[in-house]
Enzyme design. Structure first.
Site, PDB file in Angstrom:
ATOM      1  N   GLY A 123       1.000  -1.514  -0.141  1.00 50.60           N
ATOM      2  CA  GLY A 123      -0.044   0.043   0.413  1.00 50.60           C
ATOM      3  C   GLY A 123       0.323   0.979   0.051  1.00 50.60           C
ATOM      4  O   GLY A 123       1.827   1.631  -0.566  1.00 50.60           O
ATOM      5  N   ARG A 124       0.001   2.205   0.296  1.00 56.50           N
ATOM      6  CA  ARG A 124       1.461   3.755   0.566  1.00 56.50           C
ATOM      7  C   ARG A 124       1.794   4.066   1.457  1.00 56.50           C
ATOM      8  O   ARG A 124       2.520   4.471   2.046  1.00 56.50           O
ATOM      9  CB  ARG A 124       0.314   4.872  -0.133  1.00 56.50           C
ATOM     10  CG  ARG A 124      -0.009   4.635  -0.949  1.00 56.50           C
ATOM     11  CD  ARG A 124      -0.890   6.271  -1.318  1.00 56.50           C
ATOM     12  NE  ARG A 124      -1.351   7.235  -0.509  1.00 56.50           N
ATOM     13  CZ  ARG A 124      -2.443   7.758   0.035  1.00 56.50           C
ATOM     14  NH1 ARG A 124      -3.566   6.937  -0.246  1.00 56.50           N
ATOM     15  NH2 ARG A 124      -2.118   8.852   0.555  1.00 56.50           N
TER      16      ARG A 124
ATOM     17  N   GLU B  69       5.988   4.095   1.850  1.00 57.09           N
ATOM     18  CA  GLU B  69       6.617   5.014   0.593  1.00 57.09           C
ATOM     19  C   GLU B  69       7.228   5.659   2.644  1.00 57.09           C
ATOM     20  O   GLU B  69       7.899   6.542   2.228  1.00 57.09           O
ATOM     21  CB  GLU B  69       5.937   6.173  -0.263  1.00 57.09           C
ATOM     22  CG  GLU B  69       4.987   6.601   0.588  1.00 57.09           C
ATOM     23  CD  GLU B  69       3.515   6.809  -0.883  1.00 57.09           C
ATOM     24  OE1 GLU B  69       2.851   8.510  -0.513  1.00 57.09           O
ATOM     25  OE2 GLU B  69       3.641   6.882  -1.444  1.00 57.09           O
TER      26      GLU B  69
ATOM     27  N   CYS C 271       3.519  -6.817  -1.984  1.00 56.24           N
ATOM     28  CA  CYS C 271       3.188  -5.059  -3.114  1.00 56.24           C
ATOM     29  C   CYS C 271       4.600  -4.383  -2.717  1.00 56.24           C
ATOM     30  O   CYS C 271       5.563  -4.415  -3.576  1.00 56.24           O
ATOM     31  CB  CYS C 271       1.591  -5.240  -2.714  1.00 56.24           C
ATOM     32  SG  CYS C 271       1.484  -3.804  -3.654  1.00 56.24           S
ATOM     33  N   HIS C 272       3.766  -2.916  -2.212  1.00 55.41           N
ATOM     34  CA  HIS C 272       5.439  -2.323  -1.700  1.00 55.41           C
ATOM     35  C   HIS C 272       5.657  -2.110  -1.026  1.00 55.41           C
ATOM     36  O   HIS C 272       6.620  -1.411  -0.932  1.00 55.41           O
ATOM     37  CB  HIS C 272       3.636  -0.454  -2.188  1.00 55.41           C
ATOM     38  CG  HIS C 272       3.573   0.128  -3.120  1.00 55.41           C
ATOM     39  ND1 HIS C 272       2.511  -0.901  -3.774  1.00 55.41           N
ATOM     40  CD2 HIS C 272       4.358   0.650  -4.981  1.00 55.41           C
ATOM     41  CE1 HIS C 272       2.463  -0.144  -5.461  1.00 55.41           C
ATOM     42  NE2 HIS C 272       2.926   1.424  -5.667  1.00 55.41           N
TER      43      HIS C 272
ATOM     44  N   TYR D 102       4.594  -5.257  -6.500  1.00 50.46           N
ATOM     45  CA  TYR D 102       4.339  -4.467  -7.652  1.00 50.46           C
ATOM     46  C   TYR D 102       5.247  -4.179  -8.780  1.00 50.46           C
ATOM     47  O   TYR D 102       6.447  -3.457  -8.409  1.00 50.46           O
ATOM     48  CB  TYR D 102       3.067  -3.365  -6.566  1.00 50.46           C
ATOM     49  CG  TYR D 102       1.980  -2.859  -7.679  1.00 50.46           C
ATOM     50  CD1 TYR D 102       0.814  -4.275  -8.250  1.00 50.46           C
ATOM     51  CD2 TYR D 102       1.869  -2.045  -8.330  1.00 50.46           C
ATOM     52  CE1 TYR D 102       0.460  -3.185  -8.816  1.00 50.46           C
ATOM     53  CE2 TYR D 102       1.071  -1.252  -9.595  1.00 50.46           C
ATOM     54  CZ  TYR D 102      -0.065  -2.266  -9.784  1.00 50.46           C
ATOM     55  OH  TYR D 102      -1.002  -2.319 -10.400  1.00 50.46           O
TER      56      TYR D 102
END
Length: 185
Positions: A87-88, A91, A117-118, A137
């Site tokens: 997800g975010r 980051e 994923c991320h 991802y």
């Protein structure tokens, strides 16, 4: 049974956070979900990423998720394995020095690490994937390669294990990823 540390945060991908958390608990493992600057009982916001035929995933607000442990109180040595959802959240989590220190501890001690994923953004920031085969991802492919790893393109429901690292491109890979991750325990 294993004691698993899950590092998560606001706008983590909902399924990548909740499904492995609940599945590992259902298998009898202990799972501590933590987030920097938050304590047990605090909530994090999640987002739902879906594949609806567009050039990238769509994003919708997900559920609130209650953390069950306090980040400031954890000691990486108390855990057998590490899980990094996507997800975010990755980051900004990768900017936290203690998060990076924890990831390096697991990698340097050859303890199982799963990333989906991320979540690979955390592995690249920690510098622990050089020479490894890693999936993530597809948008994370450049970072994975720049970190010296071999990016492995898999179907969205696939996962790969290289040594102590299990990685997968997105939440449809939960069955494959969790099966491989638990096998490392």
């Amino acid at each position: 049974m294993a004691k698993v540390l899950m590092i998560t945060g606001d706008f983590v991908e909902d399924y990548e956070n909740m499904v492995p958390f609940q599945a590992l608990l259902a298998m009898g493992h202990d799972v501590d979900a933590v987030c920097p600057d938050k304590k047990a009982g605090d909530m994090i916001a999640t987002s739902i990423h879906d594949f609806e035929g567009d050039q990238t995933y769509s994003e919708k607000r997900g559920h609130n998720f209650a953390l069950n442990a306090t980040f400031a109180n954890i000691n990486a040595a108390d855990y057998d394995a590490l899980y990094l959802p996507g997800g975010r959240a990755p980051e900004y989590l990768r900017l936290n020095a203690k998060v990076i220190e924890i990831i390096k501890y697991f990698a340097n001690n050859n303890k199982p690490i799963a990333s989906v994923c991320h979540g690979a953004q955390l592995l690249t920031a920690a510098g622990v994937i050089k020479g490894k085969k890693i999936s993530a991802y597809p948008a994370c492919q450049p970072e994975v390669k720049m970190a010296g790893a071999e990016y492995v393109e898999l179907p969205m429901d696939g996962a790969i294990t290289d040594g102590n690292l299990v990685s997968a491109p997105a939440w449809p890979a939960h069955p494959a990823m969790l099966k491989q991750f638990v096998a490392l325990f």
